[in-house]
Write a protein that holds these residues in place. Structure first.
Motif, PDB file in Angstrom:
ATOM      1  N   GLU A   1      -9.880 -12.356  13.802  1.00 56.57           N
ATOM      2  CA  GLU A   1      -9.983 -11.713  15.110  1.00 56.57           C
ATOM      3  C   GLU A   1     -11.401 -11.442  15.545  1.00 56.57           C
ATOM      4  OE1 GLU A   1      -7.620  -8.256  16.044  1.00 56.57           O
ATOM      5  OE2 GLU A   1      -6.047  -9.226  14.901  1.00 56.57           O
TER       6      GLU A   1
ATOM      7  N   GLN B   1     -12.572  -8.665  10.448  1.00 58.60           N
ATOM      8  CA  GLN B   1     -12.137  -8.135  11.732  1.00 58.60           C
ATOM      9  C   GLN B   1     -12.977  -6.928  12.108  1.00 58.60           C
ATOM     10  OE1 GLN B   1      -8.051  -7.030  11.478  1.00 58.60           O
ATOM     11  NE2 GLN B   1      -7.835  -6.602  13.629  1.00 58.60           N
TER      12      GLN B   1
ATOM     13  N   GLU C   1      -6.646   3.215   7.268  1.00 58.86           N
ATOM     14  CA  GLU C   1      -5.606   2.386   6.666  1.00 58.86           C
ATOM     15  C   GLU C   1      -4.702   1.725   7.706  1.00 58.86           C
ATOM     16  OE1 GLU C   1      -5.130   5.262   2.747  1.00 58.86           O
ATOM     17  OE2 GLU C   1      -3.457   5.022   4.123  1.00 58.86           O
TER      18      GLU C   1
ATOM     19  N   ASN D   1       0.450  -6.568  15.341  1.00 53.57           N
ATOM     20  CA  ASN D   1      -0.433  -5.685  14.581  1.00 53.57           C
ATOM     21  C   ASN D   1       0.298  -5.201  13.349  1.00 53.57           C
ATOM     22  OD1 ASN D   1      -1.433  -4.524  17.708  1.00 53.57           O
ATOM     23  ND2 ASN D   1      -2.814  -5.497  16.267  1.00 53.57           N
ATOM     24  N   GLY D   2      -0.379  -5.265  12.227  1.00 55.94           N
ATOM     25  CA  GLY D   2       0.231  -4.763  10.999  1.00 55.94           C
ATOM     26  C   GLY D   2       1.179  -5.757  10.355  1.00 55.94           C
ATOM     27  N   SER D   3       1.174  -7.026  10.828  1.00 56.70           N
ATOM     28  CA  SER D   3       2.100  -7.987  10.232  1.00 56.70           C
ATOM     29  C   SER D   3       1.550  -8.560   8.929  1.00 56.70           C
ATOM     30  CB  SER D   3       2.399  -9.112  11.222  1.00 56.70           C
ATOM     31  OG  SER D   3       1.198  -9.700  11.655  1.00 56.70           O
ATOM     32  N   GLY D   4       0.299  -8.261   8.615  1.00 58.73           N
ATOM     33  CA  GLY D   4      -0.238  -8.647   7.315  1.00 58.73           C
ATOM     34  C   GLY D   4      -1.247  -9.782   7.333  1.00 58.73           C
ATOM     35  N   LYS D   5      -1.729 -10.137   8.520  1.00 58.41           N
ATOM     36  CA  LYS D   5      -2.671 -11.258   8.618  1.00 58.41           C
ATOM     37  C   LYS D   5      -3.962 -10.961   7.859  1.00 58.41           C
ATOM     38  CE  LYS D   5      -2.814 -10.852  13.084  1.00 58.41           C
ATOM     39  NZ  LYS D   5      -1.972  -9.676  13.243  1.00 58.41           N
ATOM     40  N   SER D   6      -4.543  -9.816   8.133  1.00 58.28           N
ATOM     41  CA  SER D   6      -5.803  -9.473   7.470  1.00 58.28           C
ATOM     42  C   SER D   6      -5.593  -9.309   5.976  1.00 58.28           C
ATOM     43  CB  SER D   6      -6.375  -8.181   8.043  1.00 58.28           C
ATOM     44  OG  SER D   6      -6.658  -8.337   9.403  1.00 58.28           O
ATOM     45  N   THR D   7      -4.475  -8.714   5.611  1.00 52.90           N
ATOM     46  CA  THR D   7      -4.201  -8.503   4.196  1.00 52.90           C
ATOM     47  C   THR D   7      -4.112  -9.845   3.473  1.00 52.90           C
ATOM     48  OG1 THR D   7      -2.935  -6.554   4.830  1.00 52.90           O
ATOM     49  CG2 THR D   7      -2.664  -7.335   2.578  1.00 52.90           C
TER      50      THR D   7
ATOM     51  N   HIS E   1      -5.040 -12.895  18.598  1.00 51.95           N
ATOM     52  CA  HIS E   1      -3.839 -12.461  19.317  1.00 51.95           C
ATOM     53  C   HIS E   1      -3.678 -13.227  20.618  1.00 51.95           C
ATOM     54  CE1 HIS E   1      -2.462  -9.256  16.782  1.00 51.95           C
ATOM     55  NE2 HIS E   1      -3.685  -8.794  16.672  1.00 51.95           N
TER      56      HIS E   1
ATOM     57  N   SER F   1      -3.541  -0.586  11.025  1.00 52.37           N
ATOM     58  CA  SER F   1      -3.919  -1.860  11.629  1.00 52.37           C
ATOM     59  C   SER F   1      -4.557  -1.573  12.986  1.00 52.37           C
ATOM     60  CB  SER F   1      -2.696  -2.746  11.790  1.00 52.37           C
ATOM     61  OG  SER F   1      -1.863  -2.220  12.794  1.00 52.37           O
ATOM     62  N   GLY F   2      -5.236  -2.583  13.530  1.00 60.40           N
ATOM     63  CA  GLY F   2      -6.013  -2.407  14.753  1.00 60.40           C
ATOM     64  C   GLY F   2      -5.224  -1.789  15.901  1.00 60.40           C
TER      65      GLY F   2
ATOM     66  N   PHE G   1       0.884  -1.164   0.000  1.00 57.66           N
ATOM     67  CA  PHE G   1       0.000   0.000   0.000  1.00 57.66           C
ATOM     68  C   PHE G   1       0.918   1.209   0.000  1.00 57.66           C
ATOM     69  CE2 PHE G   1      -2.223  -3.292   2.398  1.00 57.66           C
ATOM     70  CZ  PHE G   1      -3.409  -3.375   1.703  1.00 57.66           C
TER      71      PHE G   1
HETATM   72  N1  LIG Z   1      -5.863   0.060   2.718  1.00 56.01           N
HETATM   73  C1  LIG Z   1      -4.649   0.229   3.235  1.00 56.01           C
HETATM   74  N2  LIG Z   1      -3.944   1.327   2.927  1.00 56.01           N
HETATM   75  C2  LIG Z   1      -2.700   1.508   3.429  1.00 56.01           C
HETATM   76  N3  LIG Z   1      -2.086   0.656   4.246  1.00 56.01           N
HETATM   77  C3  LIG Z   1      -2.744  -0.464   4.602  1.00 56.01           C
HETATM   78  C4  LIG Z   1      -4.061  -0.738   4.110  1.00 56.01           C
HETATM   79  N4  LIG Z   1      -4.470  -1.923   4.626  1.00 56.01           N
HETATM   80  C5  LIG Z   1      -3.448  -2.368   5.391  1.00 56.01           C
HETATM   81  N5  LIG Z   1      -2.407  -1.497   5.377  1.00 56.01           N
HETATM   82  C6  LIG Z   1      -1.117  -1.671   6.059  1.00 56.01           C
HETATM   83  O1  LIG Z   1      -0.630  -2.958   5.777  1.00 56.01           O
HETATM   84  C7  LIG Z   1      -0.021  -3.529   6.927  1.00 56.01           C
HETATM   85  C8  LIG Z   1      -0.664  -4.867   7.210  1.00 56.01           C
HETATM   86  O2  LIG Z   1      -1.984  -4.648   7.680  1.00 56.01           O
HETATM   87  P1  LIG Z   1      -2.964  -5.787   8.156  1.00 56.01           P
HETATM   88  O3  LIG Z   1      -4.289  -5.156   8.367  1.00 56.01           O
HETATM   89  O4  LIG Z   1      -2.901  -6.940   7.226  1.00 56.01           O
HETATM   90  O5  LIG Z   1      -2.337  -6.213   9.550  1.00 56.01           O
HETATM   91  P2  LIG Z   1      -2.857  -7.295  10.599  1.00 56.01           P
HETATM   92  O6  LIG Z   1      -1.785  -8.296  10.728  1.00 56.01           O
HETATM   93  O7  LIG Z   1      -4.209  -7.769  10.246  1.00 56.01           O
HETATM   94  O8  LIG Z   1      -2.890  -6.420  11.925  1.00 56.01           O
HETATM   95  P3  LIG Z   1      -3.942  -6.420  13.155  1.00 56.01           P
HETATM   96  O9  LIG Z   1      -3.499  -7.461  14.083  1.00 56.01           O
HETATM   97  O10 LIG Z   1      -3.781  -5.080  13.785  1.00 56.01           O
HETATM   98  O11 LIG Z   1      -5.301  -6.640  12.601  1.00 56.01           O
HETATM   99  C9  LIG Z   1      -0.159  -2.488   8.020  1.00 56.01           C
HETATM  100  O12 LIG Z   1       1.063  -1.787   8.115  1.00 56.01           O
HETATM  101  C10 LIG Z   1      -1.259  -1.584   7.560  1.00 56.01           C
HETATM  102  O13 LIG Z   1      -1.063  -0.272   8.031  1.00 56.01           O
END
Ligand SMILES: Nc1ncnc2c1ncn2[C@@H]1O[C@H](COP(=O)(O)OP(=O)(O)OP(=O)(O)O)[C@@H](O)[C@H]1O
Ligand SMILES: [Mg+2]
Lengths: 499, 313
Positions: free
Chosen positions: A172, A89, A401, A42-48, A204, A403-404, A17
């Motif tokens: 989550e 989530q 944008e 948080n932000g490690s990319g799980k949701s992505t 988590h 993460s949680g 992103f």
């Molecule tokens: N639409 C977006 N625009 C910009 N950055 C994004 C977007 N979606 C996710 N990110 C970034 O990508 C990275 C991975 O996000 P992701 O949501 O996959 O994390 P996560 O592992 O699910 O975290 P959490 O445990 O907080 O849910 C984070 O740094 C987040 O800020």
């Protein structure tokens, strides 16, 4: 043979992103009948990662094989049809519709005859779907807005399960659920496993993961780290792999002293509101006062009422000096801050920038006459986002944008910057990784040492016990027990008062 | 998530879209009018038309920022102008205060109904428009009223420029750097979170209505000294022009942080040139109305709305 059992294979997934690289070549495989846990900070990319599998967003590069076939779903509806469903989530329901319409959103045509929607048939089918997941107490015809946070999540579960997925992705969700809701989910997962279907489960909570999952995959900063099989499970190992260094388990307060200050800073007297029935308590200066109980015991409403956010039917809330608190404005005048459990809808303006959010409570302080200059705002943001180590591209980035965990930090930064003396924190560590969690606990202790007071509302009993000077347990809207820190509390001691 | 990404590219597009619109209008009418669009004579006409649009849109931006649509401004302007005309017959100097007060009062009442009775702003102001359409006929006694002729002399270039620059300057500073504008954008972004941040949402909305009313009143007065008359037709094009200006300027319908004053200026210019261009090409008011209606439809369908995606995420 191996091929036979493989249900899903993700190869070399990349996703960015802007300048944020969310996924850097992640691979993953999922067998039939496997429950795969996914963990990472948080932000490690799980949701992505998982939302790409569910075709909610597209990868920059990488391949997905479902049952050995390369698949390129165009959208999530197509993924649903092929048997991949995801429970998001964030809130994924529509307030304005009924429960039934939420379950069948986008599929209304199933119940249409000659262009007329057969509401009865839809409601009946929806009720069946709800019953099937064990949420029979939710009425299909009820408007979604009348449900609480937890039941809305269950509606999403019913929606996903109605499609009878081969792969269910649960992002989550358990942190939004109470014991009952969690049990429903665990049941579903077990059943799916028995039927040779698979689950990807994100959480988590390491203990929870170790209990329900067959294997655990760990991500760190968008990179695949390792996968552990059931016999290798070890909490300390998982933590180390996640964070990349040794982390101790006890991040709660270590002292057993309770607060001795008698000065009252906030007082609730005989409050009755929604579930709450005749609740009174006093909060002292420099005290962390914990509230625990089941999800519907009224503790979330208690926080809202204490902040003046919701007017009680009976009783009143006053500050230490006796001034009444009847609105958020009056609460803020007494330096009270509140972060709702429903953070994304109530405590943050997710469509605004990080800058706007952090400054929003402090306009009076930042303004020069009727104006606020960019420079003052940026300095303010730098300072408070810095204190909390918010991971962001810049102050102009939109909160949605993040993460949680970073969202939660932004909400905290807003109130720290405001300079609150009393913090009402409702589930402050919901959906937050262990690293940030220990930061928040450390922050709470620091606030306490600065003689600030905290009301901590949480469904996680260990957290309440671990942090509070005094713990109040609510049951069915009434106070059922009060305990001071010295008593060497254990979870089992308190549970008797909860149910 | 997918939507967020689409949104990210959309936001960039949102930045250039208003300029594309303006350029398109300038080029199209520049060529088809054989350059007549840019004569000094026509610039004066554009200034006259543009004045209404810019003043109106400057106030409208604050309502827009909070996610409010006001459909009553045209009718409000007619009533303000009519009241100003009656007042001018008593004493010309009473015209301006009468116009301002009338505008503020009407908008204030509509705002109160919206805020206190929780009636949707869209419904409130639409109802307001119907009521005011009737009211103006009563005030004007069903005819066209004449203001004292000497007032026509007041409509001078310096006055126009003063109003124009005043509105642009004040509007820009308030919306982009003012506490008021920033708070308004927070409200548009998420009203509940704004409320829980101690913002008195109702009061801010009401203020925006009153400011809008004052500007509409001012326009009623300007119309009176420009034409020398007050009629039920006064201000009939204001609503459509201003709404189109806001939409063509890329302002999001649901309000929030992407409400930019730059958009107000560009959108207003686009509408001013468009109106003037069509007049030069010999389209009558009715045809113009049809074209503007179509533009409204198109602008709405591609309008930039962050809220739409929020639910889906
Ligand atoms: N639409 C977006 N625009 C910009 N950055 C994004 C977007 N979606 C996710 N990110 C970034 O990508 C990275 C991975 O996000 P992701 O949501 O996959 O994390 P996560 O592992 O699910 O975290 P959490 O445990 O907080 O849910 C984070 O740094 C987040 O800020
Ligand atoms: Mg996530």
């Amino acid at each position: 043979m191996e091929q036979e059992k493989l249900l899903l294979k993700v190869e070399d997934m990349y996703k960015s992103f802007g300048i944020t690289k969310a996924l850097k070549g992640v691979s993953l495989s999922l067998r039939r009948g496997q429950i795969l846990g996914l963990i990472g900070e948080n932000g490690s990319g799980k949701s992505t990662l998982t939302s790409i599998v569910a075709a909610i967003q597209k990868a920059d590069a990488g391949k997905i094989y479902l049952e050995g076939e390369l698949c390129e779903f165009q959208n999530s509806v197509e993924a649903n049809e092929k048997g991949v469903c995801m429970i998001l989530q964030e809130k994924g329901t529509f307030d304005a519709l009924t429960v039934a319409k939420n379950i069948f959103v986008g599929k209304e045509s199933m119940f249409c005859k000659g262009g007329v929607l057969n509401n009865r048939a839809m409601n009946e089918a929806a009720q069946k779907a709800l019953n099937a997941v064990g949420a029979d107490y939710i009425k299909a015809a009820a408007p979604l807005a009348s449900l609480n946070f937890e039941d809305r999540k269950l509606v999403e579960v019913a929606r996903a399960m109605y499609l009878n997925p081969k792969i269910l992705i649960i992002d989550e969700t358990t942190t939004a659920l109470s014991r009952n809701g969690r049990d429903i989910l665990y049941q579903i997962m077990k059943r799916m496993k028995g039927e040779g279907r698979s689950v990807i489960f994100i959480s988590h909570d390491i203990d929870e993961l170790m209990e329900v999952c067959d294997t655990l995959t760990i991500l760190r900063d968008g990179v695949y780290i390792d996968t552990l099989e059931k016999e290798q499970f070890d909490a300390a190992l998982v933590r180390r792999l996640m964070v990349g260094r040794e982390v101790s388990e006890d991040y709660y307060r270590s002292d057993t002293q309770s607060c001795k200050n008698e000065e009252v800073v906030l007082r609730m007297e005989h409050v009755t509101a929604k579930e709450l029935k005749d609740v009174s308590f006093e909060l002292h200066r420099g005290e962390i006062l914990g509230f625990g109980g089941l999800a519907d015991c009224g503790m979330h409403i208690l926080g809202s009422v204490a902040y003046g956010n919701m007017e009680p039917d009976l009783g009143k809330v006053t500050a230490g000096d006796g001034t009444p608190i009847r609105s958020p404005k009056e609460a803020m005048n007494r330096r009270i801050a509140y972060i709702s459990k429903n953070r994304d809808q109530e405590s943050l303006m997710v469509a605004s920038s990080i800058r706007d959010n952090i400054c929003s409570a402090s306009y009076a302080k930042l303004a020069k006459g009727p104006f606020i200059w960019e420079k003052a705002q940026n300095e303010f943001v730098d300072k408070w986002a810095g204190v909390l180590e918010v991971k962001m591209q810049g102050p102009g980035q939109y909160v949605m944008e993040l993460s949680g965990g970073n969202k939660q930090k932004v909400a905290l930064a807003k109130w720290l910057g405001f300079g609150a003396d009393i913090f009402i924190l409702d589930c402050p560590t919901r959906g937050i990784d262990i690293g940030v969690k220990s930061n928040i606990y450390a922050l709470m202790q620091e606030l306490r040492s600065q003689n600030k007071s905290i009301i901590l509302i949480s469904e996680e009993l260990p957290e309440v016990i671990g942090m509070s000077d005094r713990t109040i347990i609510l049951k069915d809207g009434r106070i059922s027990g009060e305990f001071v820190r010295e008593q060497n509390l254990t979870e089992t001691m308190l549970i008797d008062y909860m149910v | 998530m997918e939507k967020i990404k689409a949104n990210a590219t959309k936001v960039d597009f949102q930045k250039i879209f208003p300029f594309l619109g303006l350029a398109a209008v300038l080029i199209f009418f520049g060529i088809f009018s054989g350059g007549r669009l840019f004569t000094a004579q026509n610039m004066k006409a554009i200034l006259n038309d543009g004045l209404y649009i810019i003043v109106g849109a400057s106030g409208y931006a604050f309502l827009f920022a909070m996610g409010i649509l006001d459909f009553s401004i045209g009718a409000n302007m007619a009533v303000s102008c009519a009241v100003a005309c009656l007042a001018a017959k008593v004493n010309p100097w009473l015209a301006l205060p009468a116009a301002l007060l009338t505008g503020m009062l009407i908008s204030g009442i509509l705002g109160l109904v919206h805020v206190k009775a929780h009636v949707d702003a869209f419904i409130t102001t639409l109802a307001g428009q119907f009521i005011l359409n009737g009211l103006v006929l009563i005030v004007l006694d069903n005819s066209v009223q004449q203001a004292p002729l000497e007032m026509l002399k007041w409509f001078t270039l310096p006055l126009k420029l003063m109003i124009l620059i005043g509105c642009l300057g004040a509007g820009y500073m308030m919306l982009e750097h003012g506490v008021y504008g920033k708070t308004g954008k927070l409200i548009g972004s998420c009203p509940e979170a704004a409320r829980q941040t101690g913002i008195n949402v109702g009061r801010y909305k009401l203020t925006a209505f009153v400011i809008m009313g004052a500007l509409v009143g001012l326009l009623g007065f300007v119309s009176l000294i420009r034409t020398g008359t007050a009629s039920s037709k006064t201000g009939s094009t204001l609503m459509m022009n201003v709404l189109n200006a806001a939409l063509l300027g890329g302002l999001p319908m649901s309000g929030g942080p992407t409400t930019k004053f730059r958009g107000v200026i560009v959108g207003s210019l686009t509408m001013a040139f468009l109106t003037s261009g069509m007049t030069i090409m010999g389209y009558n008011v009715n045809t113009q109305q049809i074209v503007k209606g179509l533009i409204f439809l198109i602008a709405i369908s591609i309008s930039f709305d962050r809220k739409n995606m929020k639910v889906i995420k």
